[in-house]
Design a protein around this motif. Structure first.
Motif, short mmCIF file in Angstrom:
data_model
loop_
_atom_site.label_atom_id
_atom_site.label_comp_id
_atom_site.label_asym_id
_atom_site.label_seq_id
_atom_site.Cartn_x
_atom_site.Cartn_y
_atom_site.Cartn_z
N GLY A 95 16.57 8.74 20.97
CA GLY A 95 17.87 8.95 21.59
C GLY A 95 18.76 7.73 21.50
O GLY A 95 19.97 7.83 21.30
N ALA A 96 18.16 6.54 21.64
CA ALA A 96 18.94 5.30 21.58
C ALA A 96 19.48 5.04 20.19
O ALA A 96 20.57 4.46 20.03
N ARG A 97 18.75 5.47 19.17
CA ARG A 97 19.13 5.16 17.78
C ARG A 97 19.88 6.29 17.08
O ARG A 97 20.44 6.06 15.99
N LEU A 98 19.89 7.48 17.65
CA LEU A 98 20.53 8.61 16.97
C LEU A 98 22.00 8.38 16.68
O LEU A 98 22.48 8.76 15.59
N PRO A 99 22.81 7.78 17.59
CA PRO A 99 24.22 7.55 17.23
C PRO A 99 24.39 6.71 15.97
O PRO A 99 25.27 6.99 15.16
N SER A 100 23.54 5.70 15.79
CA SER A 100 23.64 4.88 14.57
C SER A 100 23.32 5.69 13.34
O SER A 100 23.97 5.55 12.29
#
Length: 584
Positions: free
Chosen positions: A96-101
């Motif tokens: 979840g923390a890395r999905l936007p990137s």
């Protein structure tokens, strides 16, 4: 017959172009998404941002930013809003923390394909997107939960929107007509979001870059009313959150935020470096395309390609000047804004090589070989040192390094694959070049960067994670909800993985106060700080894993401390009762 995919004379059609753009987006997702959540988040930045979004979700307060349950003034909340949405989709975890990137890096590549299609041809757009998205460091950045990929997307959207709006007003019709879209409106909203994601840095990149571009490309001329409308609308939207939070909670955040922005410009903020740092990061990190930008400096182009080349050089130069000379903090991801203009300049050279108009020269072949070797060297040394710890004794003496190396990590033969593959694939590309086969050479080089990056993430990143993050996460799971502190250097890992406030004392005096307040406190400490624990005889080693130890009180010591605390509390209550009687 000329293949229309590679021709610049074929008019663009909306639906096929849209379908191809979505296909590029999906392909890049397939590069970044796999294994992106397989590693723990890294200190500091990944964990700061992930924790800010987690606390925003927990508190249901989407206006203010908190990290370890303390106000955080370094960033506006824009990026954290995207992470909050991601948490709703896949959970509060590394994915979840890395999905936007992942999404915004892929979207940037798709956007560059779309623009490249209208600058030259679909083939050029595909090459540009591939270079941008599949370089070594860009492929790694697409997996990291950092602000930069999201910020870069909106900055690029702004500049592309301004460029497209400018092109749509030109009097000549030599180039293909761009699709009818509200480019100025897109630019306004993109720039406003970029400010909400990372602050005024967006303005410091966009405004000088486009102003210098218009100095060289004066047709069509800027209309004063358009400039005023653009700047006014952008500032109105970008300042909306700053105004709302100031009205509700007072001006403290804005004051602290501005103070931080000024400080990070004038100081290195704990991350010093040298002038030329970002140039070297681009040269080696953006393998293989960084080598091919030099020829574009001297190349003459025509029409829309010439105009965008000026904008690309302007953006590339503005970012270099800003981060090499003005901003003192030197972090690898700060130069990620160079990827898009740099890959465009490289694509110009490689596109002409692909079409047979020019040939690769000796300088480019030698530089490619040298950069590949220097990039592969640390990838090969890392597993070698992992299996042969004693080679570091003469270079890095000290018990602290040895403590990290004592972590039970297996470095099998497969850990040599990232560096070995990079060297072998580059050698194969060299063979194709020497045989006069530029197309397979280019395809091999592009694939080399992305595959080497993913192999490094999977095989090397997991080992590095095991030395640094894994021991701390294990202790958090072991302690559960008991009182816990992490002693020593600043870390943002504990609150994210413990999902609660965790103290991080930096001195014996601070730790002593915590123990007095919580006699049953357990402490995670590095082996290098164990000497400072001698003054706390009540703390005994409970567990050791690699360079990290878990300390806690003996049962008898804890019982005595708790009894003393209770007696002290009871004594205070008696005194208060007697004072009340005396007052009556």
């Amino acid at each position: 017959m000329i293949n229309p995919f590679f021709s610049s004379s074929r008019p663009a059609r909306t639906l096929p172009t849209l379908a191809a753009t979505l296909a590029v987006f999906a392909a890049l997702i397939c590069v970044y998404l796999p294994f992106s959540g397989s590693l723990h988040l890294f200190d500091w930045d990944e964990l700061i941002f992930a924790e800010a979004a987690r606390e925003m979700t927990e508190r249901q307060d989407f206006l203010r930013v908190f990290v370890n349950y303390q106000p955080f003034f370094e960033k506006p909340p824009g990026f954290f809003w995207f992470q909050v949405l991601s948490y709703q989709l896949v959970g509060v975890n590394e994915w979840g923390a890395r999905l936007p990137s992942v999404l915004f890096t892929a979207a940037s590549g798709a956007m560059l394909f779309w623009l490249g299609r209208y600058i030259l041809s679909p083939g050029f757009g595909l090459l540009w997107a591939a270079l941008f998205g599949l370089g070594f460091l860009p492929a790694v950045m697409g997996k990291l939960g950092l602000v930069d990929p999201t910020f870069n997307f909106f900055v690029l959207s702004t500049l592309i929107g301004l460029f497209a709006a400018d092109e749509s007003r030109r009097r000549d019709r030599v180039d293909h007509t761009l699709p009818k879209l509200p480019y100025s409106v897109i630019a306004v909203f993109s720039l406003a979001i970029a400010v909400l994601v990372k602050g005024p840095l967006a303005l410091a990149i966009v405004l000088p870059s486009f102003a210098i571009y218009k100095f060289f490309v004066q047709d069509p001329s800027l209309r004063p009313l358009d400039v005023i409308a653009f700047l006014g609308s952008t500032l109105l939207l970008a300042s909306s959150w700053f105004a709302v939070i100031s009205l509700i909670y007072g001006p403290e955040f804005v004051i602290q935020f501005v103070t931080y922005q000024l400080r990070i410009t004038g100081t290195n903020d704990g991350h010093p470096g040298f002038i030329g740092f970002h140039s070297l990061v681009f040269l080696f990190g953006c393998f293989p395309f960084s080598i091919f930008i030099f020829r574009s400096i001297f190349r003459r182009s025509l029409y829309r390609e010439r105009r965008f080349t000026i904008l690309a050089f302007t953006l590339f130069g503005s970012v270099l000047v800003l981060f090499e000379l003005i901003v003192k903090t030197k972090l690898i991801h700060y130069s990620s804004m160079l990827y898009a203009p740099g890959s465009f300049l490289a694509a110009q050279s490689l596109w002409r090589i692909w079409q047979g108009k020019i040939k690769v020269n000796a300088f480019e072949l030698v530089a490619l070989t040298l950069v590949a070797f220097l990039l592969a060297l640390p990838l090969l040394l890392l597993p070698y040192v992992g299996n042969n710890h004693k080679v570091l004794d003469s270079f890095l003496p000290g018990a602290s390094i040895q403590a990290y190396l004592d972590t039970p990590v297996t470095w099998g033969w497969e850990t040599f694959l990232p560096g070995g593959f990079l060297l072998l694939a580059t050698a194969l590309s060299m063979l194709f070049w020497l045989q006069g086969k530029p197309k397979p050479a280019i395809v091999t080089l592009i694939a080399t960067g992305a595959l080497s990056a993913n192999l490094s993430w999977i095989l090397l990143g997991s080992r590095v994670d095991a030395y640094i993050e894994t021991p701390m996460v294990r202790y958090i799971a072991q302690v559960g909800t008991a009182p816990l502190a992490f002693y020593g250097p600043l870390t943002y890992l504990p609150p994210f993985y413990a999902k609660r406030a965790i103290a991080n004392p930096h001195s014996p005096a601070e730790l002593e106060k915590l123990i007095a307040q919580q006699p049953n406190l357990q402490v995670v400490v590095r082996a290098s700080e164990m000497g400072e624990m001698a003054q706390f005889p009540s703390l005994k080693v409970q567990n050791r894993y690699g360079a990290f130890l878990l300390l806690g009180p003996n049962v008898k010591s804890a019982e005595r401390a708790i009894a003393t605390a209770r007696q002290s509390e009871q004594h205070i209550r008696i005194e208060m009762f007697l004072e009340k009687i005396h007052a009556d």
